[in-house]
Scaffold this motif. Structure first.
Motif, mmCIF file in Angstrom:
data_model
loop_
_atom_site.group_PDB
_atom_site.id
_atom_site.type_symbol
_atom_site.label_atom_id
_atom_site.label_comp_id
_atom_site.label_asym_id
_atom_site.label_seq_id
_atom_site.Cartn_x
_atom_site.Cartn_y
_atom_site.Cartn_z
ATOM 1 N N GLU A 234 0.841 -1.199 0.000
ATOM 2 C CA GLU A 234 0.000 0.000 0.000
ATOM 3 C C GLU A 234 0.873 1.244 0.000
ATOM 4 O O GLU A 234 1.912 1.284 0.665
ATOM 5 C CB GLU A 234 -0.936 0.001 1.213
ATOM 6 N N TYR A 235 0.423 2.239 -0.752
ATOM 7 C CA TYR A 235 1.158 3.494 -0.868
ATOM 8 C C TYR A 235 0.208 4.660 -0.601
ATOM 9 O O TYR A 235 -0.896 4.686 -1.159
ATOM 10 C CB TYR A 235 1.750 3.662 -2.272
ATOM 11 N N ILE A 236 0.619 5.593 0.230
ATOM 12 C CA ILE A 236 -0.099 6.849 0.397
ATOM 13 C C ILE A 236 0.590 7.867 -0.506
ATOM 14 O O ILE A 236 1.789 8.129 -0.349
ATOM 15 C CB ILE A 236 -0.089 7.332 1.855
ATOM 16 N N LYS A 333 -4.818 6.595 -1.433
ATOM 17 C CA LYS A 333 -4.121 5.358 -1.097
ATOM 18 C C LYS A 333 -4.239 4.434 -2.295
ATOM 19 O O LYS A 333 -5.334 4.236 -2.832
ATOM 20 C CB LYS A 333 -4.730 4.700 0.149
#
Length: 433
Positions: A234-236, A333
């Protein structure tokens, strides 16, 4: 995914919140019931994009589509609360009593399999005093509220309401978890909050509603349940969710400039784009690999974008998916899930190197998207242009967005007119009496 704000004059709070429904009840049109007119500046932002202008003459949506909090609220109502939305994959609920949770707009949800293996989705909210019931993912035989101990079966039934002796007019059958429509297509779990789909959520029907005429193409190109899930990342990202989607949909335009290693493995002159009702597909052949080369791409790559925010990438023995979830108007996200052919599950070196290569592409894309967002917030930029030979999928995406936004605003306007006319008629009769 939370906007963390009120509707700021776009709609009333009641209008944007899916109403608690009993099973079988018909959902109200999102944004329609008890709605106030959309803020005028949001109407102007929608109107500034003309979907009828041909691609070679069209301008992109204005920067306000990517920066305005009120515009995001309209998107949540008109896009994310309509139709099937991808929220996970079947490996998260493989066994009875498995569950996972999520958030979409202001909706907290939980997806689970009961003891008999039936798939369910519910609002993840206790019916007593609104506490969240479950968190994350895992394996449970029931959901017990951490606040006051009310307990629910994985079929949504209220099993135990603590310390309610003396309560009147209470029927526990009226206080089960509020259901959400759920279905699967291939390895993907889908939910929807409106009530426009068929009651019989069989594979073909859901596929037609979610993917339209692209369902056969995707179903026959290795997008199926045969690939085990490997991992999730997961990437913000400090950009509007559509910036990430636009980057995905530029027909490989940015690849030679931003992804040197990836570009060397693709024959970019073979790039082609196909558009369907709610899906666009980009395809590209891979460059021939030397016998001793590391080869994760295979002979061809397929990149499918499923409106509004789900991406499926099939290449060589791999499939990965990207889900872009709004957090606010300038942050999102992005959830990556990786799936791999069973024959390579024991090849840890291949898996490690493949994931490293993929991670490098994501880092490069994040830098691009965050740079675009900063430019969109600059007073120097208003609208841009499309490259007609490659950015047809991006234009297709923007036209779909515009259609949803216009439909929602027109529905709200109609409801307001009807409510106003009803009130005037009622006032006339009261005066006459």
């Amino acid at each position: 995914m939370a906007t963390g704000r009120s509707l700021a004059g776009v709609y009333s709070a009641r209008a944007t919140r899916p109403m608690p429904l009993r099973a079988g009840a018909r959902a109200p049109c999102a944004g329609a019931a008890a709605a106030e007119p959309a803020a005028e500046h949001v109407r102007r932002l929608v109107a500034e994009f003309d979907p009828a202008v041909p691609l070679d003459s069209a301008v992109t949506p204005p920067s306000g589509w990517y920066t305005d909090p009120d515009f995001l609220q309209l998107e949540i109502d008109s896009v994310f609360f309509r139709g099937w939305q991808a929220v996970g994959h079947i490996w998260q609920v493989k066994n009875p009593n498995d569950f996972f949770t999520g958030r979409l707009g202001n909706v907290e949800f939980v997806v689970c399999r009961d003891a008999n293996g039936k798939l369910h989705a519910f609002h993840n909210v206790c019916r007593h005093h609104a506490s969240l019931l479950a968190c994350g993912s895992g394996h449970k035989t029931c959901f017990q509220c951490p606040y006051h101990g009310w307990t629910y079966g994985l079929d949504g039934t209220l099993l135990k309401a603590t310390r309610i002796s003396g309560i009147k007019n209470f029927n526990k059958n009226d206080f089960g978890l509020i259901p959400i429509k759920v279905a699967t297509w291939g390895p993907f779990v889908l939910i929807r909050f409106d009530d426009e789909s068929t009651e019989d959520n069989v594979y073909d029907t859901v596929g037609n509603e979610w993917l339209g005429s692209a369902s056969d193409l995707l179903g026959t190109n290795g997008i199926d349940t045969s690939l085990p899930h490997i991992c999730r990342r997961e990437y913000i990202i400090n950009c509007n969710w559509k910036v990430f989607c636009d980057n995905y949909l530029d027909g490989g335009y940015h690849v030679p400039y931003a992804h040197g290693d990836l570009a060397s493995g693709l024959q970019l002159q073979s790039y082609e784009t196909l558009t369907y009702e709610r899906v666009s597909v980009q395809r590209c052949e891979s460059a021939p690999a030397e016998p001793d080369d590391f080869d994760r791409l295979g002979t061809k790559a397929l990149y499918a974008f499923v409106y509004p925010n789900f991406m499926i990438n099939r290449y060589g023995p791999w499939m990965d998916t990207n889900l872009a979830v709004p957090l606010d108007s300038t942050r999102c996200k992005v959830v990556f899930d990786y799936f791999l052919d069973k024959s390579l599950l024991d090849d840890q070196c291949f898996i490690k190197k493949s994931l490293e290569d993929s991670e490098q592409v994501q880092i490069e894309d994040i830098a691009l998207c965050e740079g675009v967002q900063r430019g969109l917030e600059s007073p120097a930029y208003s609208v841009g242009r499309y490259a007609p030979s490659v950015e047809m999928a991006m234009h297709h995406f923007h036209r779909l967005m515009h259609a949803n936004l216009r439909h929602c605003m027109n529905t709200v306007l109609y409801c307001n007119l009807v409510n106003s006319a009803t009130f005037q008629l009622h006032k006339k009769h009261v005066c006459w009496l």
